[in-house]
Motif scaffolding. Structure first.
Motif, PDB file in Angstrom:
ATOM      1  N   LEU A   8       0.782  -1.360   0.061  1.00  0.00           N
ATOM      2  CA  LEU A   8      -0.190  -0.254  -0.229  1.00  0.00           C
ATOM      3  C   LEU A   8       0.813   1.148   0.030  1.00  0.00           C
ATOM      4  N   GLU A   9       1.942   1.434   0.658  1.00  0.00           N
ATOM      5  CA  GLU A   9       3.110   2.377   0.692  1.00  0.00           C
ATOM      6  C   GLU A   9       3.150   2.662  -0.635  1.00  0.00           C
ATOM      7  N   ILE A  10       3.645   1.853  -1.623  1.00  0.00           N
ATOM      8  CA  ILE A  10       4.129   1.446  -2.095  1.00  0.00           C
ATOM      9  C   ILE A  10       3.076   2.337  -3.549  1.00  0.00           C
ATOM     10  N   LEU A  11       2.039   1.838  -2.859  1.00  0.00           N
ATOM     11  CA  LEU A  11       0.580   2.327  -4.578  1.00  0.00           C
ATOM     12  C   LEU A  11       1.248   4.023  -3.660  1.00  0.00           C
ATOM     13  N   GLU A  12       1.058   3.764  -2.891  1.00  0.00           N
ATOM     14  CA  GLU A  12       0.292   5.135  -2.377  1.00  0.00           C
ATOM     15  C   GLU A  12       1.382   6.345  -3.161  1.00  0.00           C
ATOM     16  N   GLN A  13       2.668   5.957  -2.659  1.00  0.00           N
ATOM     17  CA  GLN A  13       4.259   7.421  -3.618  1.00  0.00           C
ATOM     18  C   GLN A  13       3.803   7.357  -4.681  1.00  0.00           C
ATOM     19  N   GLN A  14       3.806   5.960  -5.742  1.00  0.00           N
ATOM     20  CA  GLN A  14       3.362   6.042  -7.103  1.00  0.00           C
ATOM     21  C   GLN A  14       2.334   6.921  -7.051  1.00  0.00           C
ATOM     22  N   ALA A  15       1.021   6.918  -6.688  1.00  0.00           N
ATOM     23  CA  ALA A  15      -0.289   7.529  -6.780  1.00  0.00           C
ATOM     24  C   ALA A  15       0.612   9.281  -7.068  1.00  0.00           C
ATOM     25  N   HIS A  19       0.166  10.696 -10.292  1.00  0.00           N
ATOM     26  CA  HIS A  19      -0.945  11.745 -10.277  1.00  0.00           C
ATOM     27  C   HIS A  19      -2.547  10.259 -10.926  1.00  0.00           C
ATOM     28  N   PHE A  20      -1.916   9.019 -10.104  1.00  0.00           N
ATOM     29  CA  PHE A  20      -3.224   8.686 -10.433  1.00  0.00           C
ATOM     30  C   PHE A  20      -4.414   8.145  -9.252  1.00  0.00           C
ATOM     31  N   ASN A  21      -5.424   8.081  -8.511  1.00  0.00           N
ATOM     32  CA  ASN A  21      -6.098   8.311  -7.127  1.00  0.00           C
ATOM     33  C   ASN A  21      -6.843   6.986  -7.792  1.00  0.00           C
ATOM     34  N   ARG A  22      -6.808   5.953  -7.707  1.00  0.00           N
ATOM     35  CA  ARG A  22      -7.535   4.917  -8.731  1.00  0.00           C
ATOM     36  C   ARG A  22      -6.419   3.378  -8.381  1.00  0.00           C
ATOM     37  N   VAL A  23      -6.750   2.058  -8.187  1.00  0.00           N
ATOM     38  CA  VAL A  23      -5.938   0.928  -8.099  1.00  0.00           C
ATOM     39  C   VAL A  23      -6.700  -0.023  -8.438  1.00  0.00           C
ATOM     40  N   LYS A  24      -7.244  -0.552  -9.557  1.00  0.00           N
ATOM     41  CA  LYS A  24      -7.998  -1.437  -9.822  1.00  0.00           C
ATOM     42  C   LYS A  24      -7.715  -2.723  -9.502  1.00  0.00           C
ATOM     43  N   THR A  25      -6.171  -3.210  -9.935  1.00  0.00           N
ATOM     44  CA  THR A  25      -5.647  -4.493  -9.353  1.00  0.00           C
ATOM     45  C   THR A  25      -3.847  -4.561  -9.109  1.00  0.00           C
ATOM     46  N   VAL A  26      -3.288  -4.840  -8.608  1.00  0.00           N
ATOM     47  CA  VAL A  26      -2.444  -5.189  -8.096  1.00  0.00           C
ATOM     48  C   VAL A  26      -2.086  -6.743  -8.411  1.00  0.00           C
ATOM     49  N   TRP A  27      -0.960  -6.684  -8.823  1.00  0.00           N
ATOM     50  CA  TRP A  27      -0.012  -8.128  -9.427  1.00  0.00           C
ATOM     51  C   TRP A  27       1.210  -8.140  -8.680  1.00  0.00           C
ATOM     52  N   LEU A  28       0.883  -9.352  -7.905  1.00  0.00           N
ATOM     53  CA  LEU A  28       2.285  -9.424  -6.483  1.00  0.00           C
ATOM     54  C   LEU A  28       2.743 -11.263  -7.435  1.00  0.00           C
ATOM     55  N   GLU A  29       4.518 -11.312  -7.871  1.00  0.00           N
ATOM     56  CA  GLU A  29       4.976 -12.382  -8.814  1.00  0.00           C
ATOM     57  C   GLU A  29       5.623 -12.931  -6.626  1.00  0.00           C
ATOM     58  N   ILE A  30       4.658 -14.101  -6.114  1.00  0.00           N
ATOM     59  CA  ILE A  30       5.322 -14.183  -4.940  1.00  0.00           C
ATOM     60  C   ILE A  30       5.530 -15.846  -5.198  1.00  0.00           C
ATOM     61  N   THR A  49      -6.653  -2.051   2.490  1.00  0.00           N
ATOM     62  CA  THR A  49      -6.579  -1.178   1.726  1.00  0.00           C
ATOM     63  C   THR A  49      -7.785  -0.381   1.593  1.00  0.00           C
ATOM     64  N   LYS A  50      -8.930  -0.255   3.108  1.00  0.00           N
ATOM     65  CA  LYS A  50      -9.443  -0.719   2.999  1.00  0.00           C
ATOM     66  C   LYS A  50      -9.963   1.072   3.025  1.00  0.00           C
ATOM     67  N   ASN A  51     -11.101   1.739   2.668  1.00  0.00           N
ATOM     68  CA  ASN A  51     -10.809   3.860   2.583  1.00  0.00           C
ATOM     69  C   ASN A  51      -9.308   4.021   2.427  1.00  0.00           C
ATOM     70  N   THR A  52      -8.912   3.264   0.961  1.00  0.00           N
ATOM     71  CA  THR A  52      -7.414   3.590   0.626  1.00  0.00           C
ATOM     72  C   THR A  52      -8.339   3.370  -0.896  1.00  0.00           C
ATOM     73  N   LEU A  53      -6.778   4.383  -2.067  1.00  0.00           N
ATOM     74  CA  LEU A  53      -7.108   4.612  -3.228  1.00  0.00           C
ATOM     75  C   LEU A  53      -6.943   3.053  -3.482  1.00  0.00           C
ATOM     76  N   ALA A  54      -6.852   1.839  -2.881  1.00  0.00           N
ATOM     77  CA  ALA A  54      -6.764   0.742  -3.723  1.00  0.00           C
ATOM     78  C   ALA A  54      -8.413  -0.059  -3.052  1.00  0.00           C
ATOM     79  N   GLU A  55      -8.368   0.674  -2.299  1.00  0.00           N
ATOM     80  CA  GLU A  55     -10.056  -0.542  -1.837  1.00  0.00           C
ATOM     81  C   GLU A  55     -10.843  -0.792  -3.199  1.00  0.00           C
ATOM     82  N   HIS A  56     -10.981  -2.194  -2.939  1.00  0.00           N
ATOM     83  CA  HIS A  56     -11.915  -2.959  -3.881  1.00  0.00           C
ATOM     84  C   HIS A  56     -10.548  -3.233  -5.241  1.00  0.00           C
ATOM     85  N   ALA A  57      -9.540  -3.194  -5.126  1.00  0.00           N
ATOM     86  CA  ALA A  57      -8.971  -3.889  -6.193  1.00  0.00           C
ATOM     87  C   ALA A  57      -8.659  -4.938  -5.636  1.00  0.00           C
ATOM     88  N   ARG A  58      -8.577  -5.890  -7.030  1.00  0.00           N
ATOM     89  CA  ARG A  58      -8.646  -6.695  -6.855  1.00  0.00           C
ATOM     90  C   ARG A  58      -6.606  -6.915  -7.238  1.00  0.00           C
TER      91      ARG A  58
END
Length: 83
Positions: A8-15, A19-30, A49-58
């Motif tokens: 989430l910290e990385i997503l917020e930094q990248q936002a 200049h984006f304010n919503r994340v729809k999908t996050v891909w992670l290699e594990i 991610t509840k109540n963040t820019l990634a809420e409801h992101a897949r």
């Protein structure tokens, strides 16, 4: 939980940078040897991610195979010491 918080910290930094304010999908290699349980990761991701820019992101998890590197011979997957 801390892994998801870091994501989430990385997503917020990248936002901010991109200049984006919503994340729809996050891909992670594990990796299979990472000791990360994918189901636990999905649960924690939804909580963090509840109540963040990634809420409801897949969250898409790409499982990568584990591999070993042999120190004596420098080869991947060496079986010299397996006997």
């Amino acid at each position: 939980m801390s892994l998801c918080e870091s994501v989430l910290e990385i997503l917020e930094q990248q936002a901010l940078e991109q200049h984006f304010n919503r994340v729809k999908t996050v891909w992670l290699e594990i990796g299979q040897l990472s000791s990360v349980e994918p189901d636990a990761m999905r649960f924690c991701f939804d909580v963090v991610t509840k109540n963040t820019l990634a809420e409801h992101a897949r969250l898409e998890i790409i499982a990568t195979p584990g591999s070993a590197w042999c120190l004596p011979c420098g080869q991947n997957g060496c079986r010299a010491n397996a006997l």
